[in-house]
Write a protein that holds these residues in place. Structure first.
Motif, PDB file in Angstrom:
ATOM      1  N   ASN A   1      -7.288  -3.072   1.630  1.00 19.16           N
ATOM      2  CA  ASN A   1      -6.564  -1.784   1.245  1.00 19.16           C
ATOM      3  C   ASN A   1      -5.092  -2.183   1.651  1.00 19.16           C
ATOM      4  O   ASN A   1      -4.730  -2.150   2.874  1.00 19.16           O
ATOM      5  CB  ASN A   1      -7.018  -0.557   1.491  1.00 19.16           C
TER       6      ASN A   1
ATOM      7  N   ALA B   1      -2.601   0.056   1.144  1.00 15.29           N
ATOM      8  CA  ALA B   1      -1.800   1.108   1.407  1.00 15.29           C
ATOM      9  C   ALA B   1      -1.227   1.387   3.097  1.00 15.29           C
ATOM     10  O   ALA B   1      -2.203   1.174   3.863  1.00 15.29           O
ATOM     11  CB  ALA B   1      -2.706   2.080   1.042  1.00 15.29           C
TER      12      ALA B   1
ATOM     13  N   PRO C   1      -3.513   5.120   4.460  1.00 19.55           N
ATOM     14  CA  PRO C   1      -4.747   5.236   3.978  1.00 19.55           C
ATOM     15  C   PRO C   1      -5.335   6.694   4.267  1.00 19.55           C
ATOM     16  O   PRO C   1      -4.902   7.239   5.370  1.00 19.55           O
ATOM     17  CB  PRO C   1      -5.501   4.187   4.417  1.00 19.55           C
TER      18      PRO C   1
ATOM     19  N   ARG D   1      -5.956   5.930  -0.653  1.00 26.00           N
ATOM     20  CA  ARG D   1      -4.392   6.372  -0.351  1.00 26.00           C
ATOM     21  C   ARG D   1      -4.553   7.958  -0.189  1.00 26.00           C
ATOM     22  O   ARG D   1      -5.264   8.663  -0.558  1.00 26.00           O
ATOM     23  CB  ARG D   1      -3.389   6.342  -1.328  1.00 26.00           C
TER      24      ARG D   1
END
Length: 131
Positions: free
Chosen positions: A28, A30, A33, A39
């Motif tokens: 991921n 982001a 997170p 997110r």
């Protein structure tokens, strides 16, 4: 977003090194997170801020958008050029940025004092032209 304060880079470093790895699912990308999703969403941020605000007894006018207004105000109070600030937050018109700016009374006093001191200094300078 510009990291204009000396502590900003250190805080982001700490977040990415210590906190984000505890939340992020492998792969991921982001930066922010969530423990329940890829997110963090605006609704989650607003909900958490409201919980803290209420627990601290702060007024309901304090919302997530208040942080944006604070960012603008702090940039102006720290002496950043108003056009730069306007561009930083993506406002088309300076009047919109002005609405966001709520400088403190200390800042207003310092600004007025600086202007008065400069005016007085120039008024007391000898002109050298008339004898």
């Amino acid at each position: 977003m510009l990291t204009v304060w000396p502590w900003t880079a250190e805080m982001l470093d700490q977040w990415t090194a210590e906190v984000r790895p505890l939340l992020a699912i492998d792969g991921n990308p982001a930066l922010w997170p969530s423990e329940r999703a890829d997110r963090i969403g605006l609704q989650q941020i607003n909900s958490r801020l409201s919980t803290y605000r209420d627990a601290l007894g702060l007024g309901p006018g304090l919302d997530f958008h208040s942080l944006r207004r604070s960012y603008v105000t702090h940039l102006i109070e720290d002496g950043w050029d108003p056009l730069f600030v306007q561009q930083q937050v993506g406002h088309e018109h300076s009047s919109t940025t002005a609405i966001y700016t709520c400088v403190s009374s200390d800042f207003r006093t310092r600004t007025l004092r600086r202007a008065l001191d400069q005016t007085l200094h120039h008024a007391l300078q000898p002109t050298g032209g008339i004898s």
